[in-house]
Design a protein around this motif. Structure first.
Motif, PDB file in Angstrom:
ATOM      1  N   THR A 145     -11.047 -39.520 -38.596  1.00  0.00           N
ATOM      2  CA  THR A 145     -12.409 -40.034 -38.501  1.00  0.00           C
ATOM      3  C   THR A 145     -12.868 -40.529 -39.871  1.00  0.00           C
ATOM      4  O   THR A 145     -12.308 -40.149 -40.911  1.00  0.00           O
ATOM      5  CB  THR A 145     -13.365 -38.935 -38.001  1.00  0.00           C
ATOM      6  N   HIS A 146     -13.888 -41.347 -39.853  1.00  0.00           N
ATOM      7  CA  HIS A 146     -14.460 -41.855 -41.103  1.00  0.00           C
ATOM      8  C   HIS A 146     -15.554 -40.948 -41.642  1.00  0.00           C
ATOM      9  O   HIS A 146     -16.123 -41.207 -42.713  1.00  0.00           O
ATOM     10  CB  HIS A 146     -15.043 -43.249 -40.886  1.00  0.00           C
ATOM     11  N   PRO A 164     -20.677 -47.105 -36.252  1.00  0.00           N
ATOM     12  CA  PRO A 164     -22.008 -46.688 -35.792  1.00  0.00           C
ATOM     13  C   PRO A 164     -22.495 -45.525 -36.646  1.00  0.00           C
ATOM     14  O   PRO A 164     -21.695 -44.777 -37.218  1.00  0.00           O
ATOM     15  CB  PRO A 164     -21.773 -46.280 -34.336  1.00  0.00           C
ATOM     16  N   PRO A 165     -23.801 -45.331 -36.764  1.00  0.00           N
ATOM     17  CA  PRO A 165     -24.323 -44.235 -37.596  1.00  0.00           C
ATOM     18  C   PRO A 165     -23.931 -42.870 -37.033  1.00  0.00           C
ATOM     19  O   PRO A 165     -23.787 -42.690 -35.818  1.00  0.00           O
ATOM     20  CB  PRO A 165     -25.845 -44.440 -37.557  1.00  0.00           C
ATOM     21  N   ILE A 166     -23.750 -41.907 -37.934  1.00  0.00           N
ATOM     22  CA  ILE A 166     -23.382 -40.539 -37.561  1.00  0.00           C
ATOM     23  C   ILE A 166     -24.645 -39.691 -37.435  1.00  0.00           C
ATOM     24  O   ILE A 166     -25.535 -39.753 -38.278  1.00  0.00           O
ATOM     25  CB  ILE A 166     -22.427 -39.927 -38.599  1.00  0.00           C
ATOM     26  N   ASP A 167     -24.730 -38.916 -36.403  1.00  0.00           N
ATOM     27  CA  ASP A 167     -25.867 -38.019 -36.195  1.00  0.00           C
ATOM     28  C   ASP A 167     -25.832 -36.929 -37.270  1.00  0.00           C
ATOM     29  O   ASP A 167     -24.888 -36.133 -37.330  1.00  0.00           O
ATOM     30  CB  ASP A 167     -25.807 -37.397 -34.807  1.00  0.00           C
ATOM     31  N   PRO A 217     -22.242 -31.191 -36.014  1.00  0.00           N
ATOM     32  CA  PRO A 217     -21.452 -30.321 -36.908  1.00  0.00           C
ATOM     33  C   PRO A 217     -20.342 -31.099 -37.610  1.00  0.00           C
ATOM     34  O   PRO A 217     -19.897 -32.151 -37.146  1.00  0.00           O
ATOM     35  CB  PRO A 217     -20.877 -29.271 -35.947  1.00  0.00           C
ATOM     36  N   TYR A 218     -19.905 -30.554 -38.752  1.00  0.00           N
ATOM     37  CA  TYR A 218     -18.801 -31.161 -39.473  1.00  0.00           C
ATOM     38  C   TYR A 218     -17.508 -30.971 -38.685  1.00  0.00           C
ATOM     39  O   TYR A 218     -17.350 -29.967 -37.971  1.00  0.00           O
ATOM     40  CB  TYR A 218     -18.627 -30.523 -40.856  1.00  0.00           C
TER      41      TYR A 218
END
Length: 308
Positions: free
Chosen positions: A233-234, A269-272, A276-277
């Motif tokens: 993941t980014h 897309p933006p990350i919420d 959680p990490y």
């Protein structure tokens, strides 16, 4: 009450110099001519003469008039003399040109044609190049003198930014099409938003390769944590400083590599922020990263309290 009648005060009057003598006058009361007309005073201020003792010459603008050779007239007289010399040189050149043409008409041998000595020279490409070279040299040396830097403490722009490229902006769905499963398409990987073409090493990044899981996606987190199965993941939230250095190391590696050219950027897309990490694949590394993160946060809070 004198200040009302004369608010500016008493002005000092100019006095005639004590050593200034009257010019000799004749019986009719008019000043006599200079004793030696050819003599020229050494300085226009010598003795403050009451009469112009400089020799007179013909006025270039009016032959029937005489003008003085005093200091104020000398630039005009010098320019008039310069123009007269130029006209004489041009007339002599026309005479030589006419004689040359007459010799050519008679079939006689003549030398190369002589250019007009009074013609204004045009600035050609060579002259313009010399001017640019001298101006550049002056600016560079001035920068070294004033700032200690030949470039005036500025950095040269990268030449690559002026070269047109075919880089493009990818979406995550479009980037996924370049995972190597289609042999007619190149293989792309992404790290922290930058997309690189790794088609030259398809055996490693293509299907069956050891890094095929990185193809067609931005797996920046895996480059820092080493979790190549769960961290594809980014999302870089929660990484320690050492893990972030690992991501930047690999990003720099691909960016400076001549084997894997950069082909564009990927838009995520933006990350919420409330999500959680991603869970670390190695509990020991996760604990060490958490301790390092808390230590860095505590140091930052302590530095902020000292500033307050």
């Amino acid at each position: 009450m004198s200040w009302i009648l004369n608010p500016e005060g008493d002005k000092s009057k100019r006095k005639r110099p004590a050593n200034l003598k009257d010019f000799p006058k004749g019986p009719d009361g008019k000043p006599l001519e200079p004793q030696n007309p050819g003599d020229e005073p050494g300085s226009p201020w010598a003795g403050f003469p009451l009469k112009d003792d400089y020799p007179q010459v013909d006025d270039p603008a009016d032959p029937n008039r005489k003008v003085s050779t005093k200091q104020a007239n000398r630039p005009f007289l010098a320019y008039a003399q310069y123009r007269a010399e130029r006209e004489q040189a041009h007339a002599a050149w026309l005479q030589r040109k006419q004689e040359r043409e007459e010799k050519l008409a008679r079939g006689e041998k003549v030398g190369p044609e002589e250019p007009d000595p009074t013609e204004e020279r045009e600035v050609g490409c060579l002259g313009l190049l010399k001017f640019v070279l001298y101006a550049t040299l002056f600016v560079v040396l001035a920068g070294k003198f004033f700032t200690g830097s030949f470039l005036w403490e500025m950095e040269l722009p990268s030449v690559s930014q002026f070269i047109p490229t075919n880089q493009r902006l990818f979406s995550e769905g479009l980037l996924a099409q370049f995972d190597g499963t289609n042999p007619e398409k190149p293989v792309y990987i992404a790290i922290d938003g930058d997309v690189f073409d790794v088609s030259s090493n398809r055996a490693t990044y293509g299907p069956g390769g050891s890094y095929h899981m990185m193809a067609g996606r931005d797996a920046a987190r895996a480059y820092g944590t080493g979790c190549f199965k769960t961290h594809l993941t980014h999302d870089l939230r929660g990484l320690s400083e050492s893990e972030m250095r690992g991501v930047q190391h690999w990003k720099k590696f691909y960016g400076e590599s001549t084997k894997y050219p950069k082909v564009g950027r990927v838009s995520h897309p933006p990350i919420d922020p409330a999500s959680p990490y991603p869970e670390h694949c190695d509990p020991k590394k996760a604990q060490a990263a958490e301790s390092e993160r808390k230590a860095s946060e505590g140091g930052a809070k302590g530095a902020k309290r000292e500033e307050l």
